[in-house]
Write an enzyme that holds these catalytic residues in place. Structure first.
Site, PDB file in Angstrom:
ATOM      1  N   ASP A 148       0.817  -1.208   0.000  1.00 24.06           N
ATOM      2  CA  ASP A 148       0.000   0.000   0.000  1.00 24.06           C
ATOM      3  C   ASP A 148       0.854   1.263   0.000  1.00 24.06           C
ATOM      4  O   ASP A 148       0.366   2.345  -0.347  1.00 24.06           O
ATOM      5  CB  ASP A 148      -0.940   0.022   1.210  1.00 24.06           C
ATOM      6  CG  ASP A 148      -2.242  -0.731   0.956  1.00 24.06           C
ATOM      7  OD1 ASP A 148      -2.495  -1.116  -0.204  1.00 24.06           O
ATOM      8  OD2 ASP A 148      -3.004  -0.947   1.915  1.00 24.06           O
ATOM      9  N   ARG A 207      -4.899   6.667  -2.629  1.00 23.79           N
ATOM     10  CA  ARG A 207      -3.453   6.569  -2.418  1.00 23.79           C
ATOM     11  C   ARG A 207      -2.668   7.238  -3.551  1.00 23.79           C
ATOM     12  O   ARG A 207      -1.558   7.741  -3.323  1.00 23.79           O
ATOM     13  CB  ARG A 207      -3.026   5.116  -2.228  1.00 23.79           C
ATOM     14  CG  ARG A 207      -3.705   4.466  -1.027  1.00 23.79           C
ATOM     15  CD  ARG A 207      -2.846   3.494  -0.280  1.00 23.79           C
ATOM     16  NE  ARG A 207      -3.576   2.897   0.829  1.00 23.79           N
ATOM     17  CZ  ARG A 207      -3.732   3.474   2.020  1.00 23.79           C
ATOM     18  NH1 ARG A 207      -3.181   4.659   2.251  1.00 23.79           N
ATOM     19  NH2 ARG A 207      -4.430   2.878   2.972  1.00 23.79           N
TER      20      ARG A 207
END
Length: 410
Positions: free
Chosen positions: A295, A367
């Site tokens: 991530d 993100r």
């Protein structure tokens, strides 16, 4: 030095909501993350008949060890992968028929390893459009238990969902995993299950989960390590010092290991008992493997052009099946900025350059926005086609990051 307060962890909040809903008694979650994902999870629980009381600093959930109280409930999971994967596992332990759907973005993300495992355990799962994807229905009379084989090579959330289900079965679960990505997230799950009274035994690739249910507790949610990565990266990029309290040596989240990557690439890092500090130095090049902390791959990719030598990020295939194909999204945006980038199936290499200001194509992925916002500290004029998609995990990101940047200018 600047002290940055980070909102609660999305991963911890989602797991805590599942555990609290399944536990016997009333659980109080302090400092849970308030975002689109976690609000969607809480709304899903309420739709299923669970009592969720939200207060400013804490959420109180009254557990239903017997399972959902709303047979026939229709749950919309929004963009939340944890909601879309954990709630079908939660309802499997109850009785009735439950229906799930999700956003177009979440409909694209795969579920087949999890729903296949639920079927192997005797749960009737029907995919209504595309096999292995939302929308779906779960028809169940509870789960006896037994042994199941699972491929968690695309997402550790499949394994977490089954682990969380295990104590709610009649005889327990024995899960044999053939592949696993993002293993630190499983460690979060195991530690949190322990806090709710369940000890999972692991022998190699086999997880043995006892029956018996969960016990309610008071549970504090630690700050989100993935969110902290943007501020740590900002320090590394600008030469500043950033300290994040609440994330130290005892932190549950594996994404805190992102600071180890920054340290390898030149930053100075101090991990204390209850805080982590990063001080920026010249950013070096190098090769890093980020399978377990994928991530944070976009965070590093976005700042990589400012390193003194190429940065190559390997073993991140699973980033291609997140909210978007993150590996390709990073590559395309960097190329649009004039940066030299090469990619393969599971790797990306970014060479030094001077990125130009462009409108970043976010693909609706929080993100991508937050990562390129960090790089924007060195590329003034950077904009985003969908800046608001940060509400998924950090609704106040732009304000918080702008305040940090102003402090830096001062």
């Amino acid at each position: 030095m600047s002290l940055v307060e980070i909102p609660g962890s999305k991963s911890v909040t989602a797991r805590a909501l599942f555990l609290a809903a399944a536990a016997d008694g009333v659980t109080t979650l302090s400092r849970p993350l308030v975002s689109d994902d976690t609000e969607g999870f809480a709304e899903g629980l309420r739709t299923l008949g669970y009592d969720v009381l939200r207060e400013p600093a804490a959420w109180r959930i009254t557990g239903r060890p017997q399972g959902p109280g709303a047979d026939g409930a229709e749950v919309f999971c929004r963009d939340g992968a944890t909601t879309a994967r954990f709630l079908p596992a939660l309802v499997a332990a109850g009785r009735g028929t439950f229906h799930f759907d999700a956003s177009a973005q979440m409909r694209r993300r795969p579920l087949a390893p999890l729903t296949g495992a639920l079927r192997d355990l005797g749960v009737e799962v029907t995919h209504h459009e595309r096999e292995g994807h939302h929308p779906l229905s779960v028809r169940t009379g509870g789960v006896e238990g037994g042994e199941v084989v699972l491929d968690a090579g695309l997402s550790s959330q499949y394994l977490t969902a089954l682990l969380l289900l295990g104590p709610l079965t009649r005889t327990g679960l024995r899960i044999r995993v053939t592949d696993l990505v993002s293993a630190p997230y499983v460690e979060i799950t195991l530690a949190m299950m322990r806090s709710f009274g369940v000890e999972v035994r692991r022998t190699g690739d086999v997880f043995e989960v006892p029956a018996g249910g969960y016990t309610a507790t008071a549970y504090p949610v630690e700050p989100d390590a993935s969110t902290a990565s943007y501020f740590f990266a900002a320090a590394a990029l600008t030469g500043r010092t950033v300290t994040v309290p609440g994330l130290g040596r005892g932190a549950l989240q594996g994404d805190l290991r992102f600071v180890e990557v920054l340290e390898r690439l030149g930053a100075e890092v101090q991990i204390g008992a209850d805080a982590t500090t990063v001080t920026g130095r010249e950013l070096r090049g190098g090769t890093v493997h980020m399978r377990d902390i994928s991530d944070t791959m976009p965070t590093l990719a976005a700042i990589a052009p400012f390193a003194a030598a190429p940065i190559r990020i390997e073993d991140v295939y699973n980033t291609r099946v997140k909210e978007c194909d993150r590996l390709e999204a990073c590559a395309q945006n960097l190329r649009r900025q004039g940066v030299d980038v090469a990619t393969g199936r599971d790797w990306i290499e970014i060479r030094p350059g001077t990125p130009k200001a462009v409108e970043i194509e976010t693909h609706g992925d929080h993100r991508i926005v937050m990562s390129f916002a960090v790089a924007g500290l060195r590329t003034p004029g950077t904009t985003f086609d969908d800046p608001g998609c940060v509400r998924k995990t950090f609704p106040g990101f732009h304000q918080a990051f702008a305040a940090w940047a102003r402090q830096h200018e001062g």
